[in-house]
Design an enzyme around this catalytic site. Sequence first.
Site, short mmCIF file in Angstrom:
data_model
loop_
_atom_site.label_atom_id
_atom_site.label_comp_id
_atom_site.label_asym_id
_atom_site.label_seq_id
_atom_site.Cartn_x
_atom_site.Cartn_y
_atom_site.Cartn_z
N LYS A 68 40.93 52.62 53.56
CA LYS A 68 39.86 51.66 53.23
C LYS A 68 39.25 51.07 54.50
O LYS A 68 38.04 51.02 54.67
CB LYS A 68 40.46 50.55 52.35
CG LYS A 68 39.44 49.63 51.73
CD LYS A 68 40.10 48.55 50.86
CE LYS A 68 40.97 49.11 49.76
NZ LYS A 68 41.40 48.10 48.78
N SER B 217 37.31 39.86 54.72
CA SER B 217 38.54 39.41 55.39
C SER B 217 38.41 39.62 56.91
O SER B 217 38.81 38.77 57.71
CB SER B 217 39.74 40.21 54.90
OG SER B 217 40.29 39.64 53.74
N LYS C 97 50.46 46.50 53.24
CA LYS C 97 50.47 45.82 51.94
C LYS C 97 51.81 45.15 51.74
O LYS C 97 52.83 45.60 52.28
CB LYS C 97 50.28 46.85 50.82
CG LYS C 97 49.71 46.25 49.55
CD LYS C 97 48.22 46.04 49.69
CE LYS C 97 47.53 45.67 48.42
NZ LYS C 97 46.08 45.91 48.55
N ASN D 265 39.69 38.35 39.74
CA ASN D 265 38.66 38.08 40.76
C ASN D 265 37.67 39.22 40.92
O ASN D 265 36.45 39.00 40.97
CB ASN D 265 39.36 37.75 42.09
CG ASN D 265 38.39 37.71 43.25
OD1 ASN D 265 38.22 38.68 43.98
ND2 ASN D 265 37.72 36.59 43.41
N LYS E 240 46.45 45.67 57.95
CA LYS E 240 45.70 44.70 57.14
C LYS E 240 45.88 45.04 55.68
O LYS E 240 45.82 46.21 55.29
CB LYS E 240 44.21 44.80 57.50
CG LYS E 240 43.34 43.78 56.81
CD LYS E 240 43.35 42.45 57.52
CE LYS E 240 42.75 41.33 56.67
NZ LYS E 240 43.71 40.74 55.72
N THR F 164 34.86 41.25 46.98
CA THR F 164 35.28 42.54 46.43
C THR F 164 34.36 42.95 45.28
O THR F 164 33.86 44.08 45.24
CB THR F 164 36.76 42.52 46.00
OG1 THR F 164 37.52 41.86 47.00
CG2 THR F 164 37.29 43.91 45.78
N1 GLU Z 1 43.83 43.01 48.60
C1 GLU Z 1 42.50 43.44 48.91
C2 GLU Z 1 42.39 44.97 48.89
O1 GLU Z 1 43.14 45.65 48.24
C3 GLU Z 1 41.98 42.82 50.18
C4 GLU Z 1 42.80 43.11 51.39
C5 GLU Z 1 42.42 42.23 52.57
O2 GLU Z 1 41.49 41.46 52.48
O3 GLU Z 1 43.11 42.36 53.58
O4 GLU Z 1 41.50 45.52 49.47
#
Ligand code: GLU
Length: 428
Positions: A94, A362, A106, A221, A70, A190
């Site tokens: 995370k 998410s 990513k 954001n 994810k 976030t």
């Molecule tokens: N890009 C965001 C992060 O760095 C969200 C990642 C997601 O929702 O999968 O946490």
Amino acid sequence: MAGQTNAFEMAQRQFDHVAGLLHLDPQVAEILRWPMREFHFRIPVRMDDGSIRVFEGFRVQHNDARGPNKGGIRFHPAETIDTVRALAMWMTWKCAVADLPLGGGKGGVIVDPATLSTPEKERLCRGYIDVMWRNLGPRTDVPAPDVGTTPQMMGWMMDEYSKLVGQYTPGVITGKPLGSGGSMGRTEATGFGVIYTVREAMKHLKLDPARCRAAIQGFGNVAQYAAIGFTELLGGKVVCVSYWDRDDRCPYTVSKEDGIDPRFLMSITDQYGTINKSQASAAGYRIEEGGEWIRKEADVLIPAALEGQINAETVQLIHERVKLVAEGANGPTTPEADEVLRERGIFVLPDFLCNAGGVTVSYFESVQNDMNYYWSKGEALSRLDDKITTAFEGVLEMSLQQQVSMRDAAYMVAIDRVVKAMQLRGWI
Ligand code: GLU
């Protein structure tokens, strides 16, 4: 993007340090300090003038012991395989620290999205999926937005994937627009998650938010909703934000001594995060060129832009009043600067705990996609608050028990969970 620091080396250094503290088996550490899979590819895109431009893209799947990979996709001109590797690795930690049944991944494309027309952006998004779709899926790898990408782009990617597999598949990607499989609260998630951790840290530090001032780096954001959350949810004052000015090609800090109005500033900010300077100064804001945000007299600093921003040089500029650093960005503090913050007794909310709100909603989005039943905003945000508060409490407890920093404690909690999942699956 991390200045002098290679983000992936930084992520590995942080990991190695905690692997040492945990006496992790070196063979297990060797699995975790590298991504499991990496995709490097080229995406040919037909431009509006009929020419073809080829973009370089990446997707890194760091670890999927706890569930599907994810993590977001970034569109940024300075993207490299190493920034994507670091960010994928941080996603593993995370999701684990927030106790989500997900792994880490990513993606990235080397591009400045502001140079593309809307149809060109759509073709680039569809092109990314055309290359990657066989290795994505609700049970495989689930992308999301990040720096330079938007809910609309997620909508196009979901549509392309659904066409290729011949079935409407909203769960392949999150951060989609509302009305197209998106979740209420995802836009705020976030930034509000950052503020929930700030609220809990302030309780621990016995600080009254109503008497506190925050300085924020960035106005994308995360920064926007962190500013709204700090003022509206906590009753504190945000004295400045900063942004990258696309026309002048330099950063500016926008401040107001008696507190900025984040909603007003949002109303004069374009889709790429550039604030209209003349409208801001007409409304009484002070505009300074450069990274002045970090010098401001504030109790809380919230770096919510890119990695490597608090480094050996800039850490020296931090005002003596600062008591708390809340890392809204991924990897904003280099290990050298982290050491200085520790010596100065500044409480650091580490990135993958502090900004876990986005991926948490998410996850809620993918749960709602599976059920095909959608929650209210209140429900999404209150479940988010529960998850983030629980994660904070677990990390604080570990930090007090083991007498380590919040960053090391967050790593300990996360690595423990990932190693446990690898053991239970019989990988190690
Ligand atoms: N890009 C965001 C992060 O760095 C969200 C990642 C997601 O929702 O999968 O946490």
